[in-house]
Design a protein around this motif. Sequence first.
Motif, PDB file in Angstrom:
ATOM      1  N   LYS A   1       0.823  -1.211   0.000  1.00 50.45           N
ATOM      2  CA  LYS A   1       0.000   0.000   0.000  1.00 50.45           C
ATOM      3  C   LYS A   1       0.855   1.259   0.000  1.00 50.45           C
ATOM      4  O   LYS A   1       0.550   2.231  -0.704  1.00 50.45           O
ATOM      5  N   GLN A   2       1.942   1.277   0.781  1.00 47.76           N
ATOM      6  CA  GLN A   2       2.756   2.483   0.878  1.00 47.76           C
ATOM      7  C   GLN A   2       3.350   2.856  -0.480  1.00 47.76           C
ATOM      8  O   GLN A   2       3.349   4.029  -0.867  1.00 47.76           O
TER       9      GLN A   2
ATOM     10  N   ARG B   1       2.236   1.792  -3.453  1.00 50.33           N
ATOM     11  CA  ARG B   1       1.127   2.085  -4.371  1.00 50.33           C
ATOM     12  C   ARG B   1       0.623   3.515  -4.166  1.00 50.33           C
ATOM     13  O   ARG B   1       0.390   4.245  -5.140  1.00 50.33           O
ATOM     14  N   ASP B   2       0.491   3.933  -2.916  1.00 53.01           N
ATOM     15  CA  ASP B   2       0.010   5.291  -2.628  1.00 53.01           C
ATOM     16  C   ASP B   2       0.999   6.345  -3.117  1.00 53.01           C
ATOM     17  O   ASP B   2       0.600   7.368  -3.680  1.00 53.01           O
TER      18      ASP B   2
END
Length: 315
Positions: free
Chosen positions: A300-301, A303-304
């Motif tokens: 997630k990190q 991707r964000d």
Amino acid sequence: MSHSNKTDFTNPSTFILLGIPGLESAHVWISIPLCTIYTIAVLGNFTILFIVKREPSLHEPMYYFLCMLAVSDLVLCTSILPKMLSIFWFNSREIYFSACLTQMYFFNCFAIMESGIFVAMAFDRYVAICHPLRHSTILTNRVVLKIGLAVVLRGCLLILPFPLLASRWTYCKTNIIPHTYCKHISVVNLACADFRASSYYSLSVTFFVPSMDVSFIAMSYIQILRAIFSLPTKDAQLKSIGTCSSHLCAMLVFYIPDIFSSVMHRIGNTMPLYLLILIANVYLLVPPMLHPIIYGVRTKQIRDRLLSLFTHKRT
């Protein structure tokens, strides 16, 4: 250009890489997916390095190890593909003896390093899940640096005998290598000396290093799973599993082609040579392409940060 495959020379200064024997007419078409894979691998891994460097919140052990993996992937595919494409596109089959040994050293060395990086990543996940409160004190920047140096030294030293032994032999059978790159066993088979020691050493490294690394990774994940299933809620269990999913997928992408390639070469007498060569190329080129995709999609990190990067560019 005329090159004999008879024993009419001693220690040639160059070898001839044939590419994929039997598929010469399809070399240009084969180069298209290979070039695409290489382009995606380079762009993806440089993107990972750029995002981690730019974002201070990602300056943590997990992402340091991910950067090591990205660098290893870049060297691994770059060590073989440019020469391979020159064979396919320009029929440039000659490779200097020293360049051949250098190529052999680098892709074997970084393949061993990559396996070691996965062990380091497994250790990081073990500490993060089994000892979360002590993660920052156990895996300090100093410890991460030492682990990284150990991984590099292990790869460099274990593979060093490959080119050292190969450089001392006499080559008088042929200077033609029926492959797209200087695979160790393909070069060794051209020697007129007794190369059994090198073959046994190569087989030992090929078998024992991945086996030992997978054993360490398995032990880490046994402890991780015990810790996860002892968590009180299902949401907490799923969240913890999610933090390991990228690492697990990346490992499978690396080790499954390796195992498949090894098995296929053991039963190689029953398979066409061109298929074995294609499998060997897939083993070295596909994981570097898939690793940044896996981490970009499942972490997630990253991707964000990637989405925010494109958002800022549009605005």
